[in-house]
Write an enzyme that holds these catalytic residues in place. Structure first.
Site, mmCIF file in Angstrom:
data_model
loop_
_atom_site.group_PDB
_atom_site.id
_atom_site.type_symbol
_atom_site.label_atom_id
_atom_site.label_comp_id
_atom_site.label_asym_id
_atom_site.label_seq_id
_atom_site.Cartn_x
_atom_site.Cartn_y
_atom_site.Cartn_z
ATOM 1 C CG PHE A 187 -20.764 3.543 5.973
ATOM 2 C CD1 PHE A 187 -21.425 2.462 7.144
ATOM 3 C CD2 PHE A 187 -20.647 3.428 4.841
ATOM 4 C CE1 PHE A 187 -20.812 1.446 7.108
ATOM 5 C CE2 PHE A 187 -19.551 1.660 4.452
ATOM 6 C CZ PHE A 187 -19.862 0.612 5.495
ATOM 7 C CG ASP A 244 -20.905 14.602 9.756
ATOM 8 O OD1 ASP A 244 -20.231 13.966 9.230
ATOM 9 O OD2 ASP A 244 -21.647 15.395 9.366
ATOM 10 C CG LEU A 250 -13.568 9.831 6.286
ATOM 11 C CD1 LEU A 250 -12.156 9.374 7.671
ATOM 12 C CD2 LEU A 250 -13.775 8.361 6.393
ATOM 13 C CB ALA A 251 -16.583 15.518 5.032
ATOM 14 C CD GLU A 305 -24.122 15.824 -0.585
ATOM 15 O OE1 GLU A 305 -24.215 13.960 -0.138
ATOM 16 O OE2 GLU A 305 -24.269 16.043 0.037
ATOM 17 C CB THR A 325 -14.159 5.672 -4.236
ATOM 18 O OG1 THR A 325 -14.548 4.939 -4.800
ATOM 19 C CG2 THR A 325 -14.815 7.373 -4.615
ATOM 20 C CG ASP A 326 -13.420 0.641 -6.803
ATOM 21 O OD1 ASP A 326 -14.018 2.311 -5.719
ATOM 22 O OD2 ASP A 326 -13.320 -0.392 -6.634
ATOM 23 C CD GLU A 327 -18.480 4.242 -7.658
ATOM 24 O OE1 GLU A 327 -19.021 5.411 -7.965
ATOM 25 O OE2 GLU A 327 -18.619 4.103 -6.251
ATOM 26 C CE1 TYR A 356 -18.398 10.048 -3.895
ATOM 27 C CE2 TYR A 356 -18.271 7.874 -5.419
ATOM 28 C CZ TYR A 356 -18.001 8.457 -4.461
ATOM 29 O OH TYR A 356 -16.862 7.445 -3.452
ATOM 30 C CE LYS A 391 -13.738 11.102 -2.765
ATOM 31 N NZ LYS A 391 -14.051 11.314 -1.627
ATOM 32 C CG ASN A 420 -16.312 0.335 3.022
ATOM 33 O OD1 ASN A 420 -15.516 0.961 4.179
ATOM 34 N ND2 ASN A 420 -15.427 0.429 1.649
ATOM 35 C CG LEU A 479 -26.442 -3.943 -3.545
ATOM 36 C CD1 LEU A 479 -27.818 -3.634 -4.707
ATOM 37 C CD2 LEU A 479 -25.389 -4.083 -4.002
ATOM 38 N N GLY A 524 -25.525 5.137 -17.823
ATOM 39 C CA GLY A 524 -23.525 4.765 -17.064
ATOM 40 C C GLY A 524 -23.116 3.841 -15.901
HETATM 41 P P1 NAD Z 1 -21.717 8.836 4.101
HETATM 42 O O1 NAD Z 1 -22.229 9.445 2.771
HETATM 43 O O2 NAD Z 1 -21.811 7.946 4.335
HETATM 44 O O3 NAD Z 1 -21.338 10.047 4.256
HETATM 45 C C1 NAD Z 1 -20.870 11.559 4.219
HETATM 46 C C2 NAD Z 1 -20.579 12.181 6.061
HETATM 47 O O4 NAD Z 1 -19.944 13.358 5.518
HETATM 48 C C3 NAD Z 1 -21.983 12.535 6.867
HETATM 49 O O5 NAD Z 1 -21.844 12.743 7.831
HETATM 50 C C4 NAD Z 1 -22.256 14.114 5.745
HETATM 51 O O6 NAD Z 1 -22.687 14.913 7.101
HETATM 52 C C5 NAD Z 1 -21.280 14.555 5.647
HETATM 53 N N1 NAD Z 1 -20.236 15.796 4.975
HETATM 54 C C6 NAD Z 1 -21.456 15.700 3.829
HETATM 55 N N2 NAD Z 1 -20.813 17.174 2.707
HETATM 56 C C7 NAD Z 1 -19.686 18.076 4.574
HETATM 57 C C8 NAD Z 1 -19.949 18.896 3.867
HETATM 58 N N3 NAD Z 1 -19.599 20.488 3.060
HETATM 59 N N4 NAD Z 1 -19.412 19.556 5.371
HETATM 60 C C9 NAD Z 1 -19.054 18.543 6.618
HETATM 61 N N5 NAD Z 1 -19.719 16.859 6.089
HETATM 62 C C10 NAD Z 1 -19.964 16.294 5.304
HETATM 63 O O7 NAD Z 1 -20.110 8.519 3.127
HETATM 64 P P2 NAD Z 1 -19.307 7.298 3.460
HETATM 65 O O8 NAD Z 1 -19.980 5.923 2.288
HETATM 66 O O9 NAD Z 1 -18.374 7.027 4.709
HETATM 67 O O10 NAD Z 1 -17.961 7.648 2.497
HETATM 68 C C11 NAD Z 1 -16.875 8.717 3.326
HETATM 69 C C12 NAD Z 1 -15.689 8.669 1.818
HETATM 70 O O11 NAD Z 1 -15.079 6.898 1.873
HETATM 71 C C13 NAD Z 1 -16.079 9.816 1.106
HETATM 72 O O12 NAD Z 1 -15.221 10.063 0.665
HETATM 73 C C14 NAD Z 1 -16.068 8.122 0.322
HETATM 74 O O13 NAD Z 1 -15.817 9.368 -1.163
HETATM 75 C C15 NAD Z 1 -15.463 7.558 0.493
HETATM 76 N N6 NAD Z 1 -15.383 6.392 -0.191
HETATM 77 C C16 NAD Z 1 -16.847 5.549 0.255
HETATM 78 C C17 NAD Z 1 -17.260 4.293 -0.063
HETATM 79 C C18 NAD Z 1 -18.288 3.893 0.787
HETATM 80 O O14 NAD Z 1 -18.299 2.267 -0.337
HETATM 81 N N7 NAD Z 1 -18.569 3.794 0.610
HETATM 82 C C19 NAD Z 1 -15.806 3.237 -0.587
HETATM 83 C C20 NAD Z 1 -14.472 3.885 -0.936
HETATM 84 C C21 NAD Z 1 -14.280 5.227 -0.464
#
Ligand code: NAD
Length: 366
Positions: A11, A39, A87-88, A90, A146-148, A172, A176, A202, A212, A308
């Protein structure tokens, strides 16, 4: 610059790649010569998110796992990478409760692997090589978090700042938090040029429809019940994804090495109010859909709370606002309407996820 983005098919990663190869040039004078997207294409990675840049000669896709040290080492050298934007991950809390192991592997071991390989790569670079496109001083590793990691707030607690002690509550957020500590340790111990960001929730285009906002948009469009955890009073801060991408780019280019920047939308909302906002936006933009025939009370269905479940997140982002002159451009109403419109316009994208055809597998219901 030659950039390595990890998780770029997800995303935020895909939105960031569009931004780095697009408006970042005008906004921040960023000139990208090459952008490599590493990825693994888990269920959350969707190659269709990158369709608009696939033919851009600067864009390269590397299918692989960030825990594979040899692959990471090869990509850094082969593409003479100047900066890593990591950014990769779970990223889905519910999945981390059901199956934490992948979260430890990717979020902790994967982050360690990237930090360690970037360290070795920088150490090997000759200090004054003409082949270097950048001096060592301008190379960067952006660690996206993340803020979590800060845990849960009471109703009257002050918002999370960069000095709030870590108190992660889910597998999670714990994974992180572990990755954030590694990033910090690599600055402190090896002077690795890492900048870390911690962002709130986001929303926007290309978000996997288990989260959500896209989940609820789909359910309103179909006139299906909207499952809301507990009494819907959990509070989150919301940020439109493009504003996050602007903040990430700024932190990557101008952030101080070793510093942490909180990024947020100054937009605390109860989940139930977010759901009401989604219903109103869908009913406004798609007045003929099934959900437009029902009242919010008919659509909303309260379900057993997540174990939780953190009560409240709120983020103080004054540091990035003051030091790097960043602020969100969208408010919740404008960002939500853009998001709803994107999902209405991109039904084929949703269908490919619902059918599993984006990965050649069926995922079942959203
Ligand atoms: P997402 O789950 O949509 O995407 C994660 C991507 O990482 C996917 O394309 C997946 O294929 C890839 N990936 C997973 N495991 C991998 C591995 N072992 N090797 C290579 N690629 C791998 O996540 P997102 O929502 O885009 O979040 C991106 C980052 O931003 C994360 O680090 C997350 O913790 C952080 N973040 C997300 C949010 C949010 O609201 N979504 C908020 C704050 C921070």
């Amino acid at each position: 610059m030659n950039l390595l983005v990890t998780g770029g098919a997800g995303f935020i990663g895909s939105n960031l790649i569009h931004y780095l190869l697009g408006d970042a040039a005008d906004d921040y004078a960023l000139s990208v010569s090459k952008l490599v997207n590493l990825d693994k294409l888990t269920y959350a990675g969707n190659p269709e998110n990158l369709a608009p840049v696939e033919k851009d000669p600067r864009y390269h896709f590397a299918h692989g796992d960030i825990t594979e040290a040899d692959l990471v080492a090869k990509l850094l050298r082969e593409h003479q990478i100047d900066g890593v934007l990591h950014l990769a991950a779970e990223s889905h809390v519910d999945r981390s409760i059901d199956n934490p192991e992948e979260f430890i592997q990717t979020n902790v071991v994967g982050t360690y692997t990237l930090l360690e390989q970037f360290r070795k790569y920088l150490n090997e670079l000759p200090a004054d090589s003409e082949a270097e496109s950048l001096s060592a001083a301008t190379r960067r590793f952006l660690h996206v978090s993340t803020d979590e990691v800060y845990g849960s707030l009471g109703p009257d607690d002050p918002a999370f700042s960069e000095t709030t002690p870590y108190s992660p509550n889910s597998p999670y957020s714990a994974a992180k938090a572990g990755s954030d500590h590694l990033a910090r340790a690599y600055v402190h111990t090896y002077q690795l040029p890492v900048v870390t960001t911690n962002c709130s929730n986001n929303y926007g285009p290309y978000q996997f429809p288990e989260k959500l906002i896209p989940l609820m948009i789909q359910k309103v469009v179909k006139g299906e019940a909207l499952p809301v955890y507990g009494d819907g009073s959990n509070v989150r801060d919301w940020l439109y994804v493009r504003d996050h991408c602007r903040g990430l780019t700024l932190a990557f280019l101008k952030g101080q090495v070793g510093e942490v920047y909180n990024i947020g939308g100054n937009c605390e909302m109860k989940n139930i109010d977010v759901v009401h906002g989604i219903i109103a936006a869908v009913q406004k933009l798609a007045p003929d859909c099934e959900g437009a025939k029902k009242s919010p009370e008919e659509l909303i269905s309260f379900v057993t709370d997540r174990p939780g479940h953190d009560r409240r997140y709120a983020i103080d982002c004054s540091k990035i606002e003051t030091e790097l002159n960043w602020s969100p451009l969208e408010n919740f109403q404008s960002g939500l309407e853009k998001t709803v419109q994107w999902y209405l316009d991109n039904d084929a994208w949703i269908q490919s996820i619902e059918s599993g055809s984006y990965q050649g597998q069926r995922l079942g219901t959203l």
